[in-house]
Enzyme design. Sequence first.
Site, PDB file in Angstrom:
ATOM      1  CB  CYS B 233      -0.982  -0.018   1.166  1.00 55.84           C
ATOM      2  SG  CYS B 233      -0.221  -0.056   2.793  1.00 55.84           S
ATOM      3  NE  ARG B 238      -3.816   2.531   2.793  1.00 53.92           N
ATOM      4  CZ  ARG B 238      -3.864   3.460   1.836  1.00 53.92           C
ATOM      5  NH1 ARG B 238      -5.017   3.751   1.264  1.00 53.92           N
ATOM      6  NH2 ARG B 238      -2.785   4.095   1.451  1.00 53.92           N
TER       7      ARG B 238
END
Lengths: 105, 279
Positions: B233, B238
Site C-alpha cells: 500500500c 493497509r
Amino acid sequence: MCGAGQQTLELPPGTDLSRHTVLAGTVLIDPGPNDAGQTLGGAFVRLLDGTGEFTAEVVSSASGAFRFFAAPGDWTIRALHPLGTGETPLSAPGPGLFSVEVTVS
Amino acid sequence: MSREDVLVTPDWAEQNLDTDGVVFVEVDEDTTAYDAGHIPGAVKINWKTELQDPVIRDFVDRGAFEKLLSNKGISNEDTVVLYGGNNNWFAAYAYWYFKLYGHRDVRLLDGGRKKWELDGRPLSTEEVSRPATSYTAQEQDTSIRAFRQEALEAIGTQNLVDVRSPDEFSGKILAPAHLLQECAQRPGHIPTALNVPWSKAANEDGTFKSDADLRALYGAAGLDASRPTIAYCRIGERSSHTWFVLHELLELSEVKNYDGSWTEYGSLVGAPIELGTKG
C-alpha cells in the site's frame, strides 16, 4: 501515520477552499418529531463515492463533528453508531466547503 | 489452520476476557482511543513509538521486540488477541509483525474496536498492568516480508496486489486527502499490479467478508493463486490487512507484505512505474 487527525469543524491551516473540496458536518441522533437532534460523538462516519464504494472513514468528535477532504463529485456520508445508522447524499460540484448533517435513527 | 485459529469473534472475546493465557492488545498509531476506554484487561501497543525504530526506517530489532513484549507481560505461550481502530489496520500490521518474530498463537478480533463499540460491549478506563515476562522472539521470518528488490522482481512474474484506493493506484493522488500526507516522490503503481482496495475485503462494521466472498473478490480481480503474491500500500499497514486475508484466511502460500510499500518504491531512482487504471 495513516489515521485521520482529530475531527473538528475548524479547517486546518493552509486549507485553500478555492482548490480543496471539504465535506464537513455533524452527526445527530433523531430524538423524535418534536425536538431538535442532539449531536452524536463517537459515530463511525464513512464517505462513499458515487457508486457506493468506500472512500474514507473517520470517527465523529465529542460534538458530533467530522470532515473529509474529498474531490468534486457525488458522495454519500453514512454514519454507524450503537444507536443506529443514517446516511445523507451530498453533491460537491467543485472546490469549496460543503456542510451536511447526518441523522442516525 | 482455519478462520477460528486466526480470527476471534466479539462473542468469543467477551467470554474470554478473564481467561488465563489470553492477552488482549489494542494497537494503534494514536492511543488516545485506548486511554478513553479499552477492552477490559487489554494492554496497548503504540504502532509508531513502540514498533518502529526511532532512527532508521525499519522495525525494532529482535532484542527490542523481546523487551517490549516482556514489559507488556506477554509470554511466548499466550494467545494474543489484537484489535484496534481504523478497521484493524494497525492491529493487522501488528499481527503480521508478531508472526514475523515467530509468535505461536496470535489472532485478530473480527471488526476491531468498531464492531466492539457498535455492539455496545464493555470498555474500561482502568489502568492495566501485567507482570513482566521474559519473552523470546525468533529471527524474522522473511518468508512473509518482501523487500524492494523482490517487488521489482515480481513485476510480470508474481501477483502484485496494490491495496490503495483507485486514485492512488492510477497516480491521480499521492495519498488520500483526509489522511496525513506521507508521500513518495512519484505517483502511480508497480507495473502489472492488480488494484484491490483493502476495504473491499471488509464489511462496513469492520468484520472480514466470508471466505467465499473473498475468493470471488480476488479471483475476479485476476489473482493467480498458483503464483506467489506481494501485497503493498503506502506504508504497509493497509496491505497487512490484505496479507491477513490472503495468507491467513484464504491460506494462499507464499504471500508477502511489502512494508516499504509505495513510500519506498515511488521514491526509487529508475524503478518502473505505471500510471492510470488497468485497461
